[in-house]
Enzyme design. Structure first.
Site, PDB file in Angstrom:
ATOM      1  N   GLU A  29       0.674  -1.348   0.080  1.00 37.94           N
ATOM      2  CA  GLU A  29       0.009  -0.043  -0.041  1.00 37.94           C
ATOM      3  C   GLU A  29       0.916   1.372  -0.107  1.00 37.94           C
ATOM      4  O   GLU A  29       1.856   1.236   0.611  1.00 37.94           O
ATOM      5  CB  GLU A  29      -1.025   0.066   1.291  1.00 37.94           C
ATOM      6  CG  GLU A  29      -2.338  -0.310   0.925  1.00 37.94           C
ATOM      7  CD  GLU A  29      -2.483  -1.560   1.721  1.00 37.94           C
ATOM      8  OE1 GLU A  29      -1.741  -2.586   1.700  1.00 37.94           O
ATOM      9  OE2 GLU A  29      -3.829  -1.897   1.838  1.00 37.94           O
ATOM     10  N   ASP A  86     -10.261   7.820 -22.893  1.00 42.23           N
ATOM     11  CA  ASP A  86     -10.037   6.234 -22.515  1.00 42.23           C
ATOM     12  C   ASP A  86      -9.689   5.841 -23.776  1.00 42.23           C
ATOM     13  O   ASP A  86     -10.521   5.442 -24.716  1.00 42.23           O
ATOM     14  CB  ASP A  86     -11.534   5.855 -22.127  1.00 42.23           C
ATOM     15  CG  ASP A  86     -11.419   4.368 -21.778  1.00 42.23           C
ATOM     16  OD1 ASP A  86     -10.363   3.618 -22.151  1.00 42.23           O
ATOM     17  OD2 ASP A  86     -12.429   3.818 -20.997  1.00 42.23           O
ATOM     18  N   THR A  99      -6.703   0.228 -20.303  1.00 46.62           N
ATOM     19  CA  THR A  99      -6.226  -1.019 -19.821  1.00 46.62           C
ATOM     20  C   THR A  99      -4.770  -1.224 -20.528  1.00 46.62           C
ATOM     21  O   THR A  99      -4.462  -0.674 -21.326  1.00 46.62           O
ATOM     22  CB  THR A  99      -7.183  -2.050 -20.374  1.00 46.62           C
ATOM     23  OG1 THR A  99      -7.548  -2.050 -21.803  1.00 46.62           O
ATOM     24  CG2 THR A  99      -8.497  -2.176 -19.690  1.00 46.62           C
TER      25      THR A  99
END
Ligand code: DSN
Length: 415
Positions: free
Chosen positions: A54, A198, A224
């Site tokens: 994290e 995108d 992606t």
């Protein structure tokens, strides 16, 4: 292959091996799928899956990060070089979380967002009514021009002036034409909106220059890392430096916990592969193959949405050309060894589960080495199946021909 899975879990091993063979035997035309390199596969299955991290390089909440920091920093640097952006965050688990993070970073709940409607090629996360993007935000969808089936910039401008969106989304899942990001920027500026590009589908074409680059115009770019880019399943979010802090905060702690370090490694490897000169030739060839396939199909009187393609994909309105629904067509093609997905066409009177068309694209077959002349064979098969979708004997005979054809494209797997 997969010896440990075989020993430990034969049932799953069998399914895995069968899928492996399927990917080698069939002509895979789903435009969002591909074949990654062995290095990307190795990274995805590496021991980095064992580590929690994290935070961001140099600022973590767990010890033992010196090697993870090296990997994540390299991944970010390579993404910035590849897409010519100020800042990259490689932690998004996939494209949808990347888009959600862009919304969280730039908007307040209830703000208005404008994206292309799902049935015309927009993505679920671009404002579809059942998605977070319409449940937590006020979604106003734009549509394509009913005649040309292409993006209608005048309509987008009129809608923007009327609804004053805070975010406009450019970039689609099932749209075969190029996007003019400059016009989008002008419209966004007119109403004081942010612009999100995108580029999940066109990522490789942007890198090769086969599609206009959104980097000079967009506030935030999401993609992606799989699809044509040929990395692991994952997401990437990039932005101008003024949004860096908000984007990073939106990903962690806003949205996600520990990054998937094994996937970060695979992303870093894929970005380096995409920085090599031969990646550009591969992406050029994707576009050339799509163009060749579209021309062959047009010669055979298929109805292509927008009349063709200048990207990596095309939508065939089989209802219009052959009175054949997209689902029935895709299932018949599958029996003949060709894999695609059923897809809505603009203003489709039929539902998404049984729409009027199919979507096909060329990234995966280009990775295997197919070129323009190979598109003749594929177009012949698509034509044959469209004319004989219920002739099981013919479909089986065709499947064997496809299997034979695919034997000429196995060298990729030996590399
Ligand atoms: N589901 C992806 C595609 O197939 O295009 C988009 O996220």
């Amino acid at each position: 292959m997969y010896e440990n899975i075989k020993k430990q879990d034969p049932l799953l091993h069998e399914a895995l091996i069968l899928e492996d063979q399927r990917q080698k035997d069939q002509i895979r035309l789903i435009p969002s799928e591909n074949y990654t390199s062995k290095a990307v596969l190795e990274a995805s299955g590496s021991i980095l899956t064992n580590k929690y991290s994290e935070g961001y390089p140099g600022k973590r909440y767990y010890e033992g990060q010196e090697h993870i920091d090296t990997i994540e920093t390299l991944a970010c640097q390579r993404a910035c070089e590849l897409f010519k952006v100020d800042h990259a965050n490689v932690q998004p688990y996939s494209g949808s979380p990347a888009n959600l993070a862009a919304y969280f970073a730039l908007l307040e709940p209830g703000d208005t967002v404008m994206g292309l409607s799902l049935s015309e090629g927009g993505h679920l996360t671009h404002g579809y009514k059942l998605n977070f993007s319409a449940k937590f935000f006020n979604s106003v969808s734009y549509q394509v021009d009913p005649k040309t089936e292409t993006i209608d910039y005048d309509q987008i401008k009129a809608l923007a002036l009327k609804h004053k969106p805070k975010l406009i989304i450019a970039g689609y899942t099932a749209y075969p034409r190029q996007i003019d990001f400059k016009i989008f920027r002008e419209i966004a500026d007119l109403v004081g909106a942010y612009l999100l590009a995108d580029i999940s589908h066109i990522n490789a074409l942007v890198i090769s220059g086969d599609h206009p680059d959104p980097a000079p115009y967009a506030d935030v770019i999401t993609t992606t890392t799989h699809k044509a880019l040929r990395g692991p399943r994952g997401g990437l979010i990039m932005c101008k430096k003024e949004h860096k802090k908000a984007i990073d905060k939106a990903i962690m702690p806003g949205l996600q916990g520990g990054p998937h370090n094994h996937i970060t490694l695979a992303k870093a490897i894929a970005f380096q592969e995409a920085l090599e000169p031969d990646f550009k030739s591969y992406a050029n060839q994707i576009a050339k193959n799509a163009k060749a396939l579209s021309l062959r199909l047009l010669e055979k009187d298929f109805a292509l949405v927008t009349g063709g393609t200048d990207t990596h994909l095309m939508i065939l309105n089989s209802q219009k050309s052959h009175k054949l629904g997209g689902k029935d067509f895709a299932k018949a093609l599958y029996k003949a060894g060709l894999v695609c997905n059923y897809n809505t066409v603009p203003f489709d009177p039929n539902p998404p589960m049984n729409p009027s068309g199919i979507r096909i694209g060329t990234p995966a077959i280009t990775t295997l080495g197919m070129q323009e002349q190979d598109m003749n064979f594929i177009a012949e098969i698509i034509d044959l199946v469209a004319k004989n979708p219920n002739n099981l004997e013919l479909l089986e005979k065709t499947r064997l021909e496809v299997l034979d054809f695919m034997q000429g494209f196995q060298s990729f797997f030996a590399k």
